[in-house]
Scaffold this active site. Structure first.
Site, PDB file in Angstrom:
ATOM      1  N   PRO A  49       1.467   7.309   2.816  1.00 49.95           N
ATOM      2  CA  PRO A  49       1.587   7.571   4.335  1.00 49.95           C
ATOM      3  C   PRO A  49       1.293   8.921   4.421  1.00 49.95           C
ATOM      4  O   PRO A  49       1.671   9.317   5.586  1.00 49.95           O
ATOM      5  CB  PRO A  49       3.228   7.385   4.179  1.00 49.95           C
ATOM      6  CG  PRO A  49       3.918   7.510   3.141  1.00 49.95           C
ATOM      7  CD  PRO A  49       2.617   7.143   2.070  1.00 49.95           C
TER       8      PRO A  49
ATOM      9  N   LYS B 222       0.984  14.163   0.977  1.00 54.71           N
ATOM     10  CA  LYS B 222       0.040  15.181   0.221  1.00 54.71           C
ATOM     11  C   LYS B 222      -0.898  15.457   1.132  1.00 54.71           C
ATOM     12  O   LYS B 222      -1.693  16.624   1.108  1.00 54.71           O
ATOM     13  CB  LYS B 222      -0.300  14.695  -1.113  1.00 54.71           C
ATOM     14  CG  LYS B 222       0.751  14.429  -2.209  1.00 54.71           C
ATOM     15  CD  LYS B 222       0.264  13.848  -3.565  1.00 54.71           C
ATOM     16  CE  LYS B 222       1.469  13.587  -4.413  1.00 54.71           C
ATOM     17  NZ  LYS B 222       2.273  12.522  -4.033  1.00 54.71           N
TER      18      LYS B 222
ATOM     19  N   ASP C  94      -3.807   9.994  -6.160  1.00 63.90           N
ATOM     20  CA  ASP C  94      -2.479   9.753  -6.282  1.00 63.90           C
ATOM     21  C   ASP C  94      -2.502   8.187  -6.509  1.00 63.90           C
ATOM     22  O   ASP C  94      -1.968   7.533  -5.490  1.00 63.90           O
ATOM     23  CB  ASP C  94      -1.758  10.022  -5.038  1.00 63.90           C
ATOM     24  CG  ASP C  94      -0.238  10.161  -5.129  1.00 63.90           C
ATOM     25  OD1 ASP C  94       0.110   9.937  -6.527  1.00 63.90           O
ATOM     26  OD2 ASP C  94       0.375  10.014  -4.200  1.00 63.90           O
TER      27      ASP C  94
ATOM     28  N   CYS D 196       3.559   8.764  -9.920  1.00 68.28           N
ATOM     29  CA  CYS D 196       5.159   8.988  -9.753  1.00 68.28           C
ATOM     30  C   CYS D 196       5.545   8.179 -10.788  1.00 68.28           C
ATOM     31  O   CYS D 196       6.574   7.582 -10.638  1.00 68.28           O
ATOM     32  CB  CYS D 196       5.588   8.862  -8.653  1.00 68.28           C
ATOM     33  SG  CYS D 196       5.399   7.138  -7.879  1.00 68.28           S
TER      34      CYS D 196
END
Length: 446
Positions: free
Chosen positions: A271, A274, A338, A391
């Site tokens: 969202p 970064k 990511d 993550c």
């Protein structure tokens, strides 16, 4: 369709909160994430429901063991969820718990049992079993210490993770596995990143101080709050002065050393945490790519709120692996990948993850990650920087993934990188963070 709880309870009662939390817990017990469920709740009731639900999820292994000890067969799934939620509250009740300093909901035994039975009595398909619920909860109270001692023999009940997860952490982190597992049992502090294009940290701290918000600085632009607050009600939110972001995630954008005029790709961008950080650091031409249309909508909202959106930004819906769908052939100076992952490093903020993920999911996402990296690498200019980010704390998604990538791509060079960041708890000296992995690569100039 309106939520069923609106027809049964007054929203400001513990019984209504317990009922909705039981519905959320039932989602997890049926293998589904609770994100959509929580997002569907009214703003006024979500904090209390989320607090109860997250508490139950952090102690679900223990509750499941105790529940199976007390009830041979559950009459239906919602009964099970309500019973397990009630047990986790009784574990930390004002009479059972000796750890009242923990950030957990604390009520008296009577209140917990009474409100739980009230829920059962208010729902037609639970009403026939309110006697079973009442008797089972009181059975636990009569022998709470004895039953809790039995639970200590179960690793799932002790650590509140699936067995395969516990064994994987033990194997990969033999000297730190207990610390890693324990981190997720404590509520994460609320941490912010100041939007340096819109404000500065001193101004935000002064604004918080003037409004009675407990806050202190960390790193170059971070702020940690002293307790939980409603995000949208905090001063400076609507004005775009800051964003919510974990301290670990705040490390990503600075690693890429973006400069004015660079052509940048943020793949899997939504969202937008970064994305916005990159835009705060330099005047860049940025493409924000994601395959999820609704999450891209949130990214757009975040950029608008932060006053960062401009004609130099393209927000594109597309699959990062299918570069023919969205790439114009012009090479990027910077790529942030990511990638999707198991999210095993952020269970402190998302406690449902430890119960809905399966061991097989690791290989599934590993293949997706590999495909994304291989495709995006083609779009990077020689000499450009490529940041691989997850993550996760499972090596298959992290360092093993990078080692395999380096074997396949002779023009890929690994630069100095943070590597695996394991989750930590805040103390008087440092601000705790979630688990992340960062590998910074560059493409050789041949």
């Amino acid at each position: 369709m309106e939520p069923i709880y609106k027809f049964h309870f007054k929203r400001d009662t513990l019984s209504s909160q317990m009922y909705i939390s039981s519905c959320a817990l039932d989602e997890v017990l049926n293998g589904r994430s609770i994100n959509f469920f929580l997002d569907s709740l009214d703003h006024a009731i979500r904090p209390s429901v989320q607090s109860l639900t997250f508490h139950a999820l952090r102690h679900l292994g223990w509750a499941d063991f105790v529940g199976n000890h007390l009830v041979k067969s559950y009459p239906n799934s919602l009964f099970r969820s309500l019973f397990l939620l009630s047990l986790t509250l009784l574990k930390f009740s004002s009479t059972c718990s000796k750890n009242l300093d923990l950030q957990v909901p604390v009520y008296t035994d009577f209140t917990i049992v009474n409100e739980s039975v009230k829920v059962a009595n208010s729902i037609s398909f639970l009403r026939p079993y309110k006697g079973l619920l009442n008797a089972s909860l009181r059975s636990f109270l009569r022998d709470a210490s004895g039953i809790s001692m039995l639970a200590k023999k179960s690793s799932k009940a002790t650590w509140n993770y699936q067995e395969w997860w516990i064994e994987k952490i033990k194997t990969n982190y033999p000297t730190r596995w207990t610390e890693i597992l324990s981190c997720a049992d404590i509520q994460a502090p609320l941490t912010l990143r100041v939007n340096i294009k819109n404000s500065n940290r001193d101004n935000v701290l002064n604004l918080f101080n003037d409004n009675g918000v407990e806050a202190k600085a960390f790193s170059s632009s971070g702020i940690v709050l002293g307790r939980s607050y409603s995000i949208k009600d905090l001063p400076g939110f609507q004005q775009g002065m800051w964003s919510v972001q974990d301290p670990g995630a705040q490390l990503a954008a600075p690693l890429l050393c973006v400069k004015d005029g660079m052509k940048v790709l943020d793949a899997c961008a939504a969202p937008g945490g970064k994305t916005s950080h990159l835009l705060e650091l330099a005047e860049i031409d940025l493409m924000a790519l994601d395959s999820n249309k609704s999450r891209l909508g949130r990214l757009q909202e975040n950029l608008d709120r932060l006053n960062l959106y401009s004609k130099n930004i393209k927000i594109i819906e597309g699959d990062a692996k299918q570069i023919g769908q969205w790439w114009d052939g012009k090479l990027f100076d910077i790529i942030l990948a990511d990638v999707p992952c198991t999210s095993s490093g952020i269970v402190r903020k998302h406690p449902d993850i430890r119960w809905i993920k399966k061991n097989d999911d690791i290989e599934t996402v590993r293949l997706i990650q590999s495909g994304i990296m291989d495709s995006l690498w083609k779009t990077l200019v020689p000499g450009g920087r490529f940041l691989y980010s997850t993550c996760s704390i499972f090596p298959e998604e992290c360092i093993y993934q990078i080692l395999l990538f380096l074997e396949k791509h002779n023009d890929a060079l690994l630069l100095d990188s943070p590597g695996q960041i394991l989750p930590t708890i805040s103390n008087v000296l440092t601000v705790g963070h979630d688990g992340f992995f960062f590998a910074l690569l560059t493409k050789a100039k041949i």
